[in-house]
Scaffold this motif. Structure first.
Motif, short mmCIF file in Angstrom:
data_model
loop_
_atom_site.label_atom_id
_atom_site.label_comp_id
_atom_site.label_asym_id
_atom_site.label_seq_id
_atom_site.Cartn_x
_atom_site.Cartn_y
_atom_site.Cartn_z
N GLY A 210 -116.29 -106.56 -21.51
CA GLY A 210 -115.58 -107.43 -22.44
C GLY A 210 -116.54 -108.31 -23.23
O GLY A 210 -117.64 -108.63 -22.77
N THR A 211 -116.14 -108.69 -24.45
CA THR A 211 -117.00 -109.54 -25.28
C THR A 211 -116.37 -110.90 -25.56
O THR A 211 -117.06 -111.91 -25.57
N VAL A 212 -115.07 -110.93 -25.83
CA VAL A 212 -114.33 -112.17 -26.10
C VAL A 212 -112.96 -112.04 -25.44
O VAL A 212 -112.39 -110.94 -25.39
N THR A 213 -112.41 -113.17 -24.96
CA THR A 213 -111.14 -113.12 -24.22
C THR A 213 -110.11 -114.07 -24.80
O THR A 213 -110.44 -115.12 -25.35
N ILE A 214 -108.82 -113.67 -24.64
CA ILE A 214 -107.68 -114.53 -24.95
C ILE A 214 -106.90 -114.78 -23.66
O ILE A 214 -106.64 -113.84 -22.91
N THR A 215 -106.56 -116.02 -23.39
CA THR A 215 -105.70 -116.35 -22.26
C THR A 215 -104.49 -117.10 -22.79
O THR A 215 -104.62 -118.11 -23.47
N ASN A 216 -103.31 -116.59 -22.49
CA ASN A 216 -102.07 -117.15 -23.02
C ASN A 216 -101.41 -118.03 -21.96
O ASN A 216 -100.57 -117.57 -21.18
N VAL A 217 -101.78 -119.30 -21.93
CA VAL A 217 -101.19 -120.23 -20.96
C VAL A 217 -99.82 -120.71 -21.43
O VAL A 217 -99.07 -121.33 -20.67
N GLY A 218 -99.48 -120.42 -22.68
CA GLY A 218 -98.20 -120.85 -23.21
C GLY A 218 -97.01 -120.21 -22.52
O GLY A 218 -95.92 -120.78 -22.51
N VAL A 219 -97.20 -119.02 -21.92
CA VAL A 219 -96.09 -118.36 -21.24
C VAL A 219 -95.62 -119.16 -20.04
O VAL A 219 -94.52 -118.94 -19.54
N LEU B 297 -115.18 -119.56 -19.38
CA LEU B 297 -115.63 -118.29 -19.94
C LEU B 297 -115.58 -117.17 -18.91
O LEU B 297 -115.92 -117.37 -17.73
N ASN B 298 -115.16 -116.00 -19.35
CA ASN B 298 -115.29 -114.81 -18.52
C ASN B 298 -116.78 -114.47 -18.44
O ASN B 298 -117.51 -114.58 -19.43
N SER B 299 -117.23 -114.09 -17.26
CA SER B 299 -118.66 -113.86 -17.04
C SER B 299 -119.23 -112.87 -18.05
O SER B 299 -118.68 -111.80 -18.27
N GLY B 300 -120.35 -113.26 -18.68
CA GLY B 300 -121.03 -112.39 -19.64
C GLY B 300 -120.51 -112.48 -21.05
O GLY B 300 -121.01 -111.77 -21.93
N GLU B 301 -119.52 -113.35 -21.30
CA GLU B 301 -118.96 -113.48 -22.64
C GLU B 301 -119.33 -114.83 -23.23
O GLU B 301 -119.72 -115.75 -22.52
N SER B 302 -119.14 -114.96 -24.56
CA SER B 302 -119.56 -116.18 -25.24
C SER B 302 -118.41 -117.10 -25.61
O SER B 302 -118.63 -118.27 -25.90
N ALA B 303 -117.16 -116.57 -25.62
CA ALA B 303 -116.04 -117.40 -26.06
C ALA B 303 -114.74 -116.94 -25.42
O ALA B 303 -114.57 -115.75 -25.09
#
Length: 486
Positions: free
Chosen positions: A400-409, A419-425
């Protein structure tokens, strides 16, 4: 005189070792056996489900034969390379079974009796669509089981047909009474709560135990009203109620529960600690009017080009982030600590954080930057469905390079994601709510949400992080920018 060694018997029994199902993983826990000694197996048939530090994985057997021995019971953590099952690949030879190859390997599962060599085999079940795993569909098979000592010689055809109708897959051999029907995530939940599935009353279709059934079984029984005690003979207070619970022991009236941390949850804990204390996190926030985005979502749901795929706000947010990364490619990078280099990625593997019964996992959509909106919608739907079924593979969570987490649900407005390990954002999306908002000089009810972007400050400075977050917000406020900026 030279002693000759008979190798025919050794060649008859083949052993299947715990493979490295991940990327350099050293162990895995056996969650469930789907075969027992005496069962006939074929090359490619799934025989068990194991959980690694990354995901739950089904293991297929690589040869044909009859199961001779299960070396480890369910719930055991096994090192990669250890033998977990022995298969008789020439059951008609009649030779004696060999001793286990590994002296240190545990004894076979106690509750499963070994097959009797002298017993007559049962009639083969009708070939057709047979249940493979509860919740995992069906497959063509001709599985049969050897008769065991003290067991009936055959299963009546009528009983097999009735069981097949209950499963909804046609005629099939009756399922053992001591193996209740439940999906792997439900079995995991029951295990965590200390619930014996044999005691749970199923309410699901075809007698399948659901998560609600497990929670109902775990609910405490309401206490009855106390019986009045005569004044002349007061009842002493029960001593057991004041006794402290024993650490690590499940007690009915215990004040706390201890759950071993292993598998996916253990890996998550280690990764989050490593990320939080290795990468210097910075989090920025922006609140944005997404009314036009919500209108676009409603229109896309009626679009024939989007038929068959799920359209929701997350789809537009994901596309907005991809456009923002295209406009600011420097944020799609990683920090190479050994070489002290910033590695910029020219592709986007978009991670989507998904909550599962085994913990939070982050599978990613490979090469999401090249996908059209319908393709991205289909990939998102498949990713979420696979995660909910507990079938996400380790490969799907790698790279993976970038992640989205939807806490709104969960009704949460925002947060400071790690950050997810190894990613920048990583982008956190809050709940979308109807709020008073100044629109065209007047206060009106508008659909509003809050975005939070965390980034690694070693390779992403405040300017770059702010540009990316501002671009995402601008697209959600004016979705037509998906066209003009793309």
């Amino acid at each position: 005189m030279t002693t000759m060694t008979d190798t025919s018997n050794a060649a008859r029994f083949r052993e299947f070792k715990m493979p490295d199902v991940g990327e350099g993983l050293t162990e895995a826990e056996i969650l469930k056996w789907y075969v027992q000694p005496g069962d006939t197996v074929t090359d490619g048939q799934v025989v068990c489900e194991v959980e690694t530090a990354k995901a739950a994985v089904e293991l297929p057997i690589p040869f044909d034969g009859v199961v001779h021995e299960l070396r480890f019971p369910e719930g055991t953590t096994v090192d990669v390379g250890q033998v977990i099952i022995a298969v008789d690949v020439d059951p008609g030879s009649g030779d004696a079974a060999p001793a286990p190859a590994e002296a240190a390997a545990p004894a076979p599962v106690a509750e499963v009796p070994a097959p009797a060599a002298a017993a007559e085999p049962e009639p083969e079940a009708p070939k057709g669509r047979q249940p493979v795993l509860v919740g995992y569909g069906v497959a063509e098979t001709s599985t049969k089981r050897r008769a065991r000592k003290g067991a009936a010689a055959s299963v009546p055809a009528a009983a097999a047909a009735i069981q097949g109708e209950m499963n909804g897959h046609g005629a099939a051999l009756a399922a053992p009474k001591d193996r209740p029907l439940a999906k792997p995530p439900v079995r995991k939940l029951a295990k965590d709560l200390g619930i014996d599935l044999a005691t749970v009353v199923p309410t699901g279709k075809d007698g399948i135990i659901t998560r609600e059934d497990v929670h109902a079984a775990a609910a405490p029984v309401p206490a009855q009203a106390p019986v009045p005690v005569p004044v002349q003979a007061p009842a002493p207070a029960p001593v057991a109620a004041e006794a402290p619970a024993v650490s690590g022991t499940t007690v009915a009236d215990a004040r706390e529960t201890r759950i071993p941390v292993k598998g996916v949850r253990k890996a998550i804990a280690q990764a989050m600690v490593g990320s939080a204390f290795t990468a210097p996190h910075v989090t920025e926030f922006v609140t944005v009017d997404v009314t036009r985005t919500m209108k676009l979502v409603a229109e896309l749901k009626e679009d024939k080009d989007m038929a068959g795929v799920r359209v929701n706000p997350l789809l537009i947010i994901a596309k907005a982030l991809l456009v923002a990364i295209r406009r600011n490619p420097e944020i799609n990078a990683a920090w190479d600590e050994p070489n002290q280099e910033i590695v910029q990625k020219h592709y986007v593997n978009l991670g989507i954080a998904a909550a599962t019964p085994r913990g939070l996992i982050v599978p990613n959509i490979k090469d999401a930057h090249d996908m059209t909106l319908p393709q991205l919608a289909a990939a998102l739907g498949e990713l979420v469905s696979t995660a909910r079924d507990g079938k996400t593979s380790p490969a799907a969570m790698a790279g993976g390079t970038v992640t989205i987490t939807n806490v709104g649900v969960f009704g949460v407005d925002t947060g400071t994601p790690i950050l997810n390990s190894g990613e920048s954002a990583i982008l956190a999306v809050g709940a979308i709510k109807l709020q008073p908002w100044v629109h065209k000089g007047k206060v009106k009810p508008r659909q509003v949400t809050t975005l939070a972007l965390s980034f690694d400050h070693r390779l992403v400075d405040g300017e770059l992080g702010s540009k990316v977050l501002a671009d995402v917000a601008a697209i959600l406020e004016q979705p037509k920018r998906l066209i003009t900026w793309a």
